[in-house]
Design a protein around this motif. Structure first.
Motif, PDB file in Angstrom:
ATOM      1  N   ARG A   1       0.819  -1.222   0.000  1.00 38.67           N
ATOM      2  CA  ARG A   1       0.000   0.000   0.000  1.00 38.67           C
ATOM      3  C   ARG A   1       0.847   1.264   0.000  1.00 38.67           C
ATOM      4  O   ARG A   1       0.562   2.215  -0.722  1.00 38.67           O
ATOM      5  N   VAL A   2       1.920   1.272   0.798  1.00 34.86           N
ATOM      6  CA  VAL A   2       2.748   2.480   0.863  1.00 34.86           C
ATOM      7  C   VAL A   2       3.506   2.689  -0.453  1.00 34.86           C
ATOM      8  O   VAL A   2       3.648   3.820  -0.921  1.00 34.86           O
ATOM      9  N   LEU A   3       3.965   1.620  -1.071  1.00 36.56           N
ATOM     10  CA  LEU A   3       4.682   1.756  -2.343  1.00 36.56           C
ATOM     11  C   LEU A   3       3.739   2.174  -3.475  1.00 36.56           C
ATOM     12  O   LEU A   3       4.117   2.950  -4.343  1.00 36.56           O
ATOM     13  N   LYS A   4       2.516   1.669  -3.423  1.00 37.69           N
ATOM     14  CA  LYS A   4       1.525   2.002  -4.452  1.00 37.69           C
ATOM     15  C   LYS A   4       1.225   3.502  -4.474  1.00 37.69           C
ATOM     16  O   LYS A   4       0.976   4.079  -5.526  1.00 37.69           O
ATOM     17  N   LYS A   5       1.282   4.144  -3.315  1.00 37.91           N
ATOM     18  CA  LYS A   5       0.948   5.563  -3.204  1.00 37.91           C
ATOM     19  C   LYS A   5       2.108   6.497  -3.539  1.00 37.91           C
ATOM     20  O   LYS A   5       1.897   7.689  -3.716  1.00 37.91           O
ATOM     21  N   MET A   6       3.324   5.974  -3.600  1.00 41.17           N
ATOM     22  CA  MET A   6       4.498   6.830  -3.795  1.00 41.17           C
ATOM     23  C   MET A   6       4.640   7.290  -5.244  1.00 41.17           C
ATOM     24  O   MET A   6       4.496   6.504  -6.168  1.00 41.17           O
ATOM     25  N   GLN A   7       4.934   8.560  -5.385  1.00 35.05           N
ATOM     26  CA  GLN A   7       5.243   9.123  -6.706  1.00 35.05           C
ATOM     27  C   GLN A   7       6.672   8.728  -7.072  1.00 35.05           C
ATOM     28  O   GLN A   7       7.547   8.695  -6.219  1.00 35.05           O
ATOM     29  N   GLY A   8       6.904   8.436  -8.335  1.00 33.02           N
ATOM     30  CA  GLY A   8       8.254   8.154  -8.811  1.00 33.02           C
ATOM     31  C   GLY A   8       8.634   6.690  -8.840  1.00 33.02           C
ATOM     32  O   GLY A   8       9.748   6.347  -9.210  1.00 33.02           O
ATOM     33  N   ILE A   9       7.707   5.816  -8.459  1.00 35.33           N
ATOM     34  CA  ILE A   9       7.991   4.384  -8.513  1.00 35.33           C
ATOM     35  C   ILE A   9       7.457   3.838  -9.824  1.00 35.33           C
ATOM     36  O   ILE A   9       6.278   3.986 -10.139  1.00 35.33           O
ATOM     37  N   ASN A  10       8.357   3.240 -10.611  1.00 38.72           N
ATOM     38  CA  ASN A  10       7.963   2.671 -11.897  1.00 38.72           C
ATOM     39  C   ASN A  10       7.250   1.338 -11.722  1.00 38.72           C
ATOM     40  O   ASN A  10       6.240   1.080 -12.351  1.00 38.72           O
ATOM     41  N   ARG A  11       7.818   0.491 -10.863  1.00 37.79           N
ATOM     42  CA  ARG A  11       7.191  -0.797 -10.549  1.00 37.79           C
ATOM     43  C   ARG A  11       7.825  -1.331  -9.280  1.00 37.79           C
ATOM     44  O   ARG A  11       8.890  -0.904  -8.861  1.00 37.79           O
ATOM     45  N   TYR A  12       7.138  -2.290  -8.669  1.00 36.54           N
ATOM     46  CA  TYR A  12       7.662  -2.923  -7.464  1.00 36.54           C
ATOM     47  C   TYR A  12       7.069  -4.313  -7.345  1.00 36.54           C
ATOM     48  O   TYR A  12       6.026  -4.619  -7.940  1.00 36.54           O
ATOM     49  N   GLU A  13       7.756  -5.158  -6.612  1.00 37.90           N
ATOM     50  CA  GLU A  13       7.296  -6.515  -6.345  1.00 37.90           C
ATOM     51  C   GLU A  13       7.495  -6.784  -4.863  1.00 37.90           C
ATOM     52  O   GLU A  13       8.612  -6.684  -4.368  1.00 37.90           O
ATOM     53  N   VAL A  14       6.430  -7.101  -4.171  1.00 44.76           N
ATOM     54  CA  VAL A  14       6.501  -7.444  -2.758  1.00 44.76           C
ATOM     55  C   VAL A  14       6.229  -8.936  -2.643  1.00 44.76           C
ATOM     56  O   VAL A  14       5.209  -9.423  -3.115  1.00 44.76           O
ATOM     57  N   SER A  15       7.174  -9.667  -2.038  1.00 39.47           N
ATOM     58  CA  SER A  15       7.038 -11.113  -1.909  1.00 39.47           C
ATOM     59  C   SER A  15       7.002 -11.517  -0.444  1.00 39.47           C
ATOM     60  O   SER A  15       7.987 -11.334   0.282  1.00 39.47           O
ATOM     61  N   LEU A  16       5.885 -12.065  -0.036  1.00 41.03           N
ATOM     62  CA  LEU A  16       5.761 -12.580   1.323  1.00 41.03           C
ATOM     63  C   LEU A  16       6.649 -13.814   1.483  1.00 41.03           C
ATOM     64  O   LEU A  16       7.317 -13.975   2.500  1.00 41.03           O
ATOM     65  N   GLU A  17       6.678 -14.647   0.459  1.00 42.64           N
ATOM     66  CA  GLU A  17       7.446 -15.893   0.511  1.00 42.64           C
ATOM     67  C   GLU A  17       8.934 -15.636   0.767  1.00 42.64           C
ATOM     68  O   GLU A  17       9.535 -16.259   1.632  1.00 42.64           O
ATOM     69  N   SER A  18       9.528 -14.705   0.012  1.00 44.60           N
ATOM     70  CA  SER A  18      10.961 -14.422   0.196  1.00 44.60           C
ATOM     71  C   SER A  18      11.209 -13.264   1.159  1.00 44.60           C
ATOM     72  O   SER A  18      12.350 -12.915   1.441  1.00 44.60           O
ATOM     73  N   GLN A  19      10.127 -12.657   1.645  1.00 47.15           N
ATOM     74  CA  GLN A  19      10.177 -11.529   2.576  1.00 47.15           C
ATOM     75  C   GLN A  19      11.016 -10.385   2.012  1.00 47.15           C
ATOM     76  O   GLN A  19      11.898  -9.841   2.676  1.00 47.15           O
TER      77      GLN A  19
END
Length: 68
Positions: free
Chosen positions: A12-30
């Motif tokens: 949620r915090v990364l989704k709201k940030m300006q300037g982020i092209n893409r991101y991947e959040v992995s619970l499995e690999s933390q």
């Protein structure tokens, strides 16, 4: 990140940030891999993630390990 609530908070915090092209959040690999525009400081992203209450143990910027 030990649960879906944890990874969801980071998402949620990364989704709201300006300037982020893409991101991947992995619970499995933390992990959270963040790909940002050049003008967005690494420290800004790091602080936003830390404000979710999650512990950041490692950081990599442009392929090099950086202090957290």
């Amino acid at each position: 990140m030990t649960c879906s609530g944890c990874s969801g908070a980071v998402d949620r915090v990364l989704k709201k940030m300006q300037g982020i092209n893409r991101y991947e959040v992995s619970l499995e690999s933390q992990t959270a891999d963040v790909y940002a525009e050049e003008g967005l400081a690494y420290e800004t992203v790091l602080e936003k993630i830390k404000k979710t209450g999650k512990t950041v143990t490692r950081g990599v910027k442009d392929g090099s390990e950086v202090p957290v």
